[in-house]
Design a protein around this motif. Structure first.
Motif, PDB file in Angstrom:
ATOM      1  N   ALA A  24      22.804 -38.759  19.764  1.00  0.00           N
ATOM      2  CA  ALA A  24      21.964 -38.181  18.704  1.00  0.00           C
ATOM      3  C   ALA A  24      21.421 -36.802  19.087  1.00  0.00           C
ATOM      4  O   ALA A  24      20.685 -36.192  18.318  1.00  0.00           O
ATOM      5  N   GLY A  25      21.770 -36.322  20.279  1.00  0.00           N
ATOM      6  CA  GLY A  25      21.395 -34.952  20.636  1.00  0.00           C
ATOM      7  C   GLY A  25      20.434 -34.810  21.795  1.00  0.00           C
ATOM      8  O   GLY A  25      20.045 -33.689  22.145  1.00  0.00           O
ATOM      9  N   SER A  58      31.581 -42.690  19.623  1.00  0.00           N
ATOM     10  CA  SER A  58      30.258 -43.009  20.155  1.00  0.00           C
ATOM     11  C   SER A  58      30.180 -42.508  21.594  1.00  0.00           C
ATOM     12  O   SER A  58      31.176 -42.066  22.166  1.00  0.00           O
ATOM     13  N   THR A  59      28.995 -42.585  22.172  1.00  0.00           N
ATOM     14  CA  THR A  59      28.805 -42.149  23.560  1.00  0.00           C
ATOM     15  C   THR A  59      28.615 -43.366  24.447  1.00  0.00           C
ATOM     16  O   THR A  59      27.781 -44.229  24.157  1.00  0.00           O
ATOM     17  N   THR A 254      13.757 -38.904   5.919  1.00  0.00           N
ATOM     18  CA  THR A 254      14.713 -37.817   5.824  1.00  0.00           C
ATOM     19  C   THR A 254      15.462 -37.779   7.147  1.00  0.00           C
ATOM     20  O   THR A 254      14.884 -37.478   8.190  1.00  0.00           O
ATOM     21  N   VAL A 255      16.728 -38.129   7.107  1.00  0.00           N
ATOM     22  CA  VAL A 255      17.494 -38.282   8.345  1.00  0.00           C
ATOM     23  C   VAL A 255      17.837 -36.922   8.940  1.00  0.00           C
ATOM     24  O   VAL A 255      18.328 -36.027   8.247  1.00  0.00           O
ATOM     25  N   GLU A 256      17.551 -36.759  10.222  1.00  0.00           N
ATOM     26  CA  GLU A 256      17.863 -35.509  10.919  1.00  0.00           C
ATOM     27  C   GLU A 256      19.031 -35.656  11.873  1.00  0.00           C
ATOM     28  O   GLU A 256      19.859 -34.764  11.997  1.00  0.00           O
ATOM     29  N   SER A 257      19.078 -36.772  12.592  1.00  0.00           N
ATOM     30  CA  SER A 257      20.215 -36.965  13.502  1.00  0.00           C
ATOM     31  C   SER A 257      20.531 -38.441  13.648  1.00  0.00           C
ATOM     32  O   SER A 257      19.670 -39.309  13.462  1.00  0.00           O
ATOM     33  N   LEU A 274      25.453 -49.405  19.171  1.00  0.00           N
ATOM     34  CA  LEU A 274      24.079 -49.353  18.669  1.00  0.00           C
ATOM     35  C   LEU A 274      23.943 -48.030  17.927  1.00  0.00           C
ATOM     36  O   LEU A 274      24.316 -46.975  18.455  1.00  0.00           O
ATOM     37  N   ARG A 275      23.404 -48.077  16.713  1.00  0.00           N
ATOM     38  CA  ARG A 275      23.168 -46.843  15.969  1.00  0.00           C
ATOM     39  C   ARG A 275      21.690 -46.494  16.029  1.00  0.00           C
ATOM     40  O   ARG A 275      20.840 -47.353  15.829  1.00  0.00           O
ATOM     41  N   VAL A 276      21.388 -45.248  16.357  1.00  0.00           N
ATOM     42  CA  VAL A 276      20.006 -44.790  16.240  1.00  0.00           C
ATOM     43  C   VAL A 276      19.963 -43.712  15.162  1.00  0.00           C
ATOM     44  O   VAL A 276      20.882 -42.914  15.002  1.00  0.00           O
ATOM     45  N   ILE A 277      18.876 -43.764  14.387  1.00  0.00           N
ATOM     46  CA  ILE A 277      18.673 -42.826  13.289  1.00  0.00           C
ATOM     47  C   ILE A 277      17.310 -42.179  13.514  1.00  0.00           C
ATOM     48  O   ILE A 277      16.310 -42.872  13.693  1.00  0.00           O
ATOM     49  N   ILE A 278      17.306 -40.866  13.555  1.00  0.00           N
ATOM     50  CA  ILE A 278      16.061 -40.126  13.832  1.00  0.00           C
ATOM     51  C   ILE A 278      15.758 -39.235  12.635  1.00  0.00           C
ATOM     52  O   ILE A 278      16.654 -38.558  12.108  1.00  0.00           O
TER      53      ILE A 278
END
Length: 282
Positions: A24-25, A58-59, A254-257, A274-278
């Motif tokens: 996700a950065g 994915s990482t 509001t999804v950023e990454s 695993l998905r993360v949403i930030i």
């Protein structure tokens, strides 16, 4: 408010959390530098890179143990092992770090394990910022209390055995470093699927979720599915249980990454990530 959401449709483990945050950065190099404050870096090497899981890029994050951490050959001691992803125990890296034998904040004992107390001391001595230290201590306490409850031991007698200890220490403190680095102000999570079936650990054949994992997830919504595998590890369960303010579907944001962190196993019908949403929540 800057919010992190754990979308655990295939479970959660410590290495999947870190992989997803990097994806996700987040900056893994800064994390690796911060982790050196523990003075344990001769015991492991870190690796991360892109993999494809059932069509999703994915990482994958790995803690590769050096021979310095192989103080014992009894490599399967307890549930602190992340059973859902075998870590490779590499003997090729012992010369890649300076060999100063007198600098470990976290002493070894002859069983090749670290006590809960030693881990707490190591975190306190490492001079992490307050947010990283508090997150890390709270997660370790959650696991330590669960293990103590199951084994009938007070917290100060709980041991994190060597192979599990190094992985867990890196996964937990690394996750705290990345969450702090990303400026996360609140954490939410989906319900946690634990998987089903049985796993082999040193005490014999255990049901899934393993006793420590189930103890950690008290008070947390568990999702059922029919995957016969251990989907939530004690470390992953503790990260979610301690950090998430609430559990449910994705909040309005509001999804950023977005990041995908790969597990070691591959399942036939769904990506083991695993998905993360930030993003910003109101």
């Amino acid at each position: 408010m800057r919010t992190l959401y754990f979308d655990c449709f295939s479970g959660i483990s410590g290495d999947m959390v870190i992989g997803a945050l990097i994806d996700a950065g987040a900056d893994p190099v800064q994390m690796e530098e911060e982790l050196k404050k523990l003075n344990m870096d001769e015991e492991y090497n870190l690796s991360w890179g892109k993999v494809v899981k059932n069509g999703i890029t994915s990482t994958k994050f790995d803690v590769i143990l050096t021979s310095k951490s192989d103080q014992t050959h009894e490599h399967s001691h307890s549930h602190e092992h992340e059973h859902s992803h075998g870590h490779s125990h590499s003997h090729e890296h012992e010369h890649s770090h300076g060999q100063d034998h007198n600098h470990s904040h976290v002493p070894h004992n002859h069983h090749g394990s670290r006590t809960y107390k030693q881990i707490v001391e190591a975190i306190n001595e490492a001079n992490f910022n307050e947010s990283v230290a508090n997150m890390s201590l709270a997660i370790f306490k959650k696991i330590g209390e669960a293990e103590g409850h199951i084994h009938g031991l007070p917290l100060e007698k709980v041991h994190f055995h060597e192979v599990g200890a190094v992985d867990s220490i890196i996964d937990i403190i690394g996750a705290a470093i990345l969450i702090d680095q990303l400026g996360i102000e609140s954490v939410q999570s989906s319900a946690i699927p634990t998987g089903s079936g049985h796993i082999h650990i040193d005490h014999g054949i255990y049901p899934v979720p393993a006793p420590a994992t189930l103890e950690i997830l008290k008070g947390v919504p568990i999702a059922s599915n029919d995957i016969r595998s251990e989907l939530a590890t004690p470390t992953g369960a503790a990260i979610a249980a301690v950090l998430a303010g609430n559990f449910g579907s994705l909040p309005p944001m509001t999804v950023e990454s977005i990041g995908y962190g790969a597990g070691t196993k591959t399942f036939e019908n769904h990506p083991n990530v695993l998905r993360v949403i930030i993003g910003e929540t109101q």
